[in-house]
Design a protein around this motif. Structure first.
Motif, mmCIF file in Angstrom:
data_model
loop_
_atom_site.group_PDB
_atom_site.id
_atom_site.type_symbol
_atom_site.label_atom_id
_atom_site.label_comp_id
_atom_site.label_asym_id
_atom_site.label_seq_id
_atom_site.Cartn_x
_atom_site.Cartn_y
_atom_site.Cartn_z
ATOM 1 N N ASP A 25 -59.947 -28.329 -47.506
ATOM 2 C CA ASP A 25 -59.771 -27.616 -46.971
ATOM 3 C C ASP A 25 -60.554 -25.818 -46.938
ATOM 4 O O ASP A 25 -60.443 -25.011 -46.319
ATOM 5 C CB ASP A 25 -58.011 -26.704 -47.579
ATOM 6 C CG ASP A 25 -56.738 -27.549 -47.622
ATOM 7 O OD1 ASP A 25 -57.057 -28.733 -46.656
ATOM 8 O OD2 ASP A 25 -55.754 -27.607 -48.148
ATOM 9 N N ARG A 26 -61.163 -26.297 -48.410
ATOM 10 C CA ARG A 26 -62.047 -24.446 -48.079
ATOM 11 C C ARG A 26 -63.736 -25.152 -47.341
ATOM 12 O O ARG A 26 -64.038 -24.522 -46.863
ATOM 13 C CB ARG A 26 -63.152 -24.431 -49.457
ATOM 14 C CG ARG A 26 -64.174 -23.348 -49.372
ATOM 15 C CD ARG A 26 -63.669 -22.914 -51.195
ATOM 16 N NE ARG A 26 -64.221 -24.414 -51.969
ATOM 17 C CZ ARG A 26 -63.632 -24.980 -52.747
ATOM 18 N NH1 ARG A 26 -61.320 -24.251 -53.094
ATOM 19 N NH2 ARG A 26 -63.854 -25.634 -53.963
ATOM 20 N N LEU A 27 -63.635 -26.113 -47.724
ATOM 21 C CA LEU A 27 -64.926 -26.933 -46.530
ATOM 22 C C LEU A 27 -64.637 -26.763 -44.700
ATOM 23 O O LEU A 27 -65.297 -26.409 -43.940
ATOM 24 C CB LEU A 27 -65.549 -28.440 -46.904
ATOM 25 C CG LEU A 27 -66.107 -28.849 -45.477
ATOM 26 C CD1 LEU A 27 -67.738 -28.745 -45.699
ATOM 27 C CD2 LEU A 27 -66.526 -30.368 -46.025
ATOM 28 N N ALA A 28 -63.160 -27.344 -44.464
ATOM 29 C CA ALA A 28 -63.150 -27.286 -43.296
ATOM 30 C C ALA A 28 -63.244 -26.004 -42.293
ATOM 31 O O ALA A 28 -62.741 -25.628 -41.276
ATOM 32 C CB ALA A 28 -61.566 -28.213 -42.963
ATOM 33 N N ARG A 29 -62.261 -24.562 -43.399
ATOM 34 C CA ARG A 29 -62.560 -23.240 -43.581
ATOM 35 C C ARG A 29 -63.739 -22.962 -43.000
ATOM 36 O O ARG A 29 -63.971 -21.949 -41.921
ATOM 37 C CB ARG A 29 -61.774 -22.282 -43.853
ATOM 38 C CG ARG A 29 -60.172 -23.300 -44.054
ATOM 39 C CD ARG A 29 -59.725 -21.526 -44.333
ATOM 40 N NE ARG A 29 -60.373 -21.466 -46.877
ATOM 41 C CZ ARG A 29 -59.790 -21.969 -47.402
ATOM 42 N NH1 ARG A 29 -58.158 -23.101 -47.001
ATOM 43 N NH2 ARG A 29 -60.391 -21.610 -48.626
#
Length: 578
Positions: free
Chosen positions: A536-540
């Motif tokens: 999720d952090r990477l996607a953001r």
């Protein structure tokens, strides 16, 4: 040393020597063994089978150490099963003693009474450094035995014996501190910590000759130093000393004690500032914090590569025992410095190897490509993560991200073989990602490649992307508006695990301005955190930085995702359709 009471065989101090040998040499078993008429006892023992660890003794039928005593010299064996005198010894089968290195320990009369032994359950070639460390520790162990015996026999020996114990403890403390060092800065810091606490020093400082930066110069330093590089360079520790910075880079000549000690291969001792000022007026010790000073050449086996200096805040007289202690401390430090320099050389070699293995991305019309590799901080800068981009014979572009199981030079070598084999299949196959990985998998055994790896192989042609995934984190597709999509397929095993498996393949459309992101798990995995949080952090991060060029995007993502020291390698590959 006469061991009379079986209940008193175990000794915490000798256990400490055994622990230090075990940890410093990386062996499963270490012993302080005293040989008696019909048995050997172990006042110090680490790693024995439980029954022997409790008993702390064996009959001589299980003793290698008896031969150290009988011969009065070290016994070093790579494989005891090949030694005619020891191949039938019961210790081989009952105690799993295969490789053995034992150094004599002596009593106060210099009689050999036992052995300080390092034991391995597999054949092992002992290095000169390991044997030198074992010899030093055996000398310290002998000193403690002598001290104990002297206390029993004569009151007048107490003071000297106490000093031997103190010296042994200082060296043990330094040895333990140096065991964890990796850089020369670590060594300099550990030395100063021990010197301050145990020797009462104000500072302990290391200088290396400028040629020591190249390890192949060992053996030549001080004999034919390159003109213009004949300098002494301060090794910065983590303890602040402003005055030392003024001498951080000085000529290796007779203007300071450093040059004379380095080239003269001899120690210098100054009980106060007057003697040093008279010999070296350019130094000007009147403005310095140290009063009494000791300078020792820093080297291993006659190869001098630096100078160690100890400084005390008041005047002092250097006794013979002081000089012996300082010399031993210098010897320990020199071995650690050499190890740190060799490790640095290994890290640099690994870095060059990794750079050679990583791909230079091709220029492809209509695609903006960028990639980055970040090594883990806790080991040599090399591992099994890789990325690749190949222009296919039909004009399509193949993209690869992979991660070989393992974290060392072997993983890097395996990765190089896998990358080369995969490139060959990409060029010779039909261009299908799934078929290419299936061909790769079937070719590993015939090619002698013994490796497991996760990977994604993708093919981009126009606005269409096809991919197959062998147990790897899925690629991330970011559209021009910031929407994200994980490119997932059915579960597929690692390469090298099931060579006959049919690989699933996925297909997706990429709009102009879209970016496809490939990465290894070191980017998103954190200890104690669910991997979904990292994803999720990477996607953001990728969505927020989507407008940047591919190079700026990968750099920005690394800034967002990587905080502190890396526990695992990271490879990151981005391709934008322009």
């Amino acid at each position: 040393m006469d061991v009379q009471d079986d209940e008193l065989i175990a000794d915490a101090s000798f256990d400490r020597y055994a622990r230090l040998v075990r940890h410093s040499l990386g062996v499963p078993v270490a012993l302080v063994s005293i040989v008696e008429e019909d048995r050997q006892v172990f006042p110090g023992a680490e790693g024995l089978p439980p029954s022997y660890q409790r008993a702390r003794q064996t009959p001589l039928s299980h003793s290698f150490c008896q031969y150290v005593v009988a011969d009065e010299q070290p016994l070093v064996l790579t494989d005891a099963r090949l030694d005619p005198r020891l191949r039938d010894n019961c210790a081989i089968d009952d105690l799993d003693v295969i490789a053995y290195a034992g150094w004599p320990i002596r009593d106060q009369h210099q009689r050999v009474i036992g052995s300080l032994a390092a034991i391995d359950s597999e054949p092992r070639a002992w290095s000169a450094h390991e044997l030198a460390m074992l010899e030093d520790l055996a000398a310290s162990c002998s000193a403690e035995i002598a001290q104990r015996e002297l206390r029993r026999t004569a009151d007048e020996g107490i003071d000297y014996a106490t000093h031997l114990v103190w010296r042994a403890n200082v060296l043990l403390e330094l040895s333990q501190a140096l065991t964890a060092t990796r850089t020369v800065t670590d060594v300099a810091t550990a030395l100063e910590d021990v010197a301050r606490e145990h020797l009462g020093c104000h500072h302990a400082v290391l200088w290396l000759h400028s040629v020591a930066a190249t390890l192949d110069a060992f053996g030549h330093i001080g004999e034919r130093a390159a003109r213009g590089r004949d300098r002494m360079l301060l090794v910065a520790s983590r303890h602040e000393w402003a005055r030392a910075r003024q001498f951080s880079d000085v000529p290796a000549d007779s203007s300071t004690p450093l040059g004379d000690v380095f080239y003269g291969r001899r120690a210098m001792f100054f009980e106060g500032p007057d003697a040093q000022n008279a010999a070296y007026p350019a130094v000007g010790t009147s403005r310095e914090t140290g009063v009494a000073r000791a300078f020792e050449p820093l080297g291993v086996e006659g190869q001098v590569f630096g100078v160690l200096a100890l400084l005390w805040p008041t005047e002092r007289t250097f006794t013979d025992d002081d000089r012996i202690t300082i010399s031993a401390l210098t010897s320990y430090t020199a071995s650690a410095v050499q190890r740190a320099l060799l490790l640095q050389d290994r890290i640099e070699t690994a870095r060059i190897l990794q750079s050679a293995l990583l791909t230079t991305l091709p220029d492809v019309a209509g695609l903006d490509l960028a990639a980055r590799y970040r090594p883990a901080a806790a080991r040599e800068q090399v591992g099994g993560d890789w990325y690749d981009a190949v222009v296919m014979p039909d004009g399509a572009t193949a993209l690869v991200i992979g991660d070989v199981v393992g974290h060392d030079m072997k993983a890097a070598a395996d990765m190089g073989q896998l990358r080369t084999a995969l490139r060959a299949h990409l060029h010779s196959g039909d261009g299908s990602p799934s078929a290419t990985v299936e061909q790769l998998d079937r070719s590993l055994e015939p090619l002698g490649i013994d490796a497991l790896a996760t990977l994604v192989v993708a093919r981009i042609e126009g606005g269409q992307v096809r991919w197959t995934n062998a147990g790897h984190p899925p690629p991330l597709l970011i559209d021009p508006a910031g929407g994200v999509r994980w490119l997932e397929t059915d579960i597929s095993p690692l390469v090298g695990l099931a060579p006959d498996v049919t690989r699933p393949e996925g297909e997706a459309e990429m709009a102009s301005g879209s970016t496809l992101l490939f990465f290894t798990d070191g980017l998103v995995e954190r200890r104690g955190e669910d991997i979904d949080d990292g994803l999720d952090r990477l996607a953001r991060s990728a969505s927020a930085r989507r407008s940047l060029p591919a190079a700026g995007l990968v750099d920005g993502i690394l800034d967002d995702m990587l905080v502190g020291q890396l526990k695992d390698d990271v490879a990151l590959l981005a391709v934008r359709l322009v």
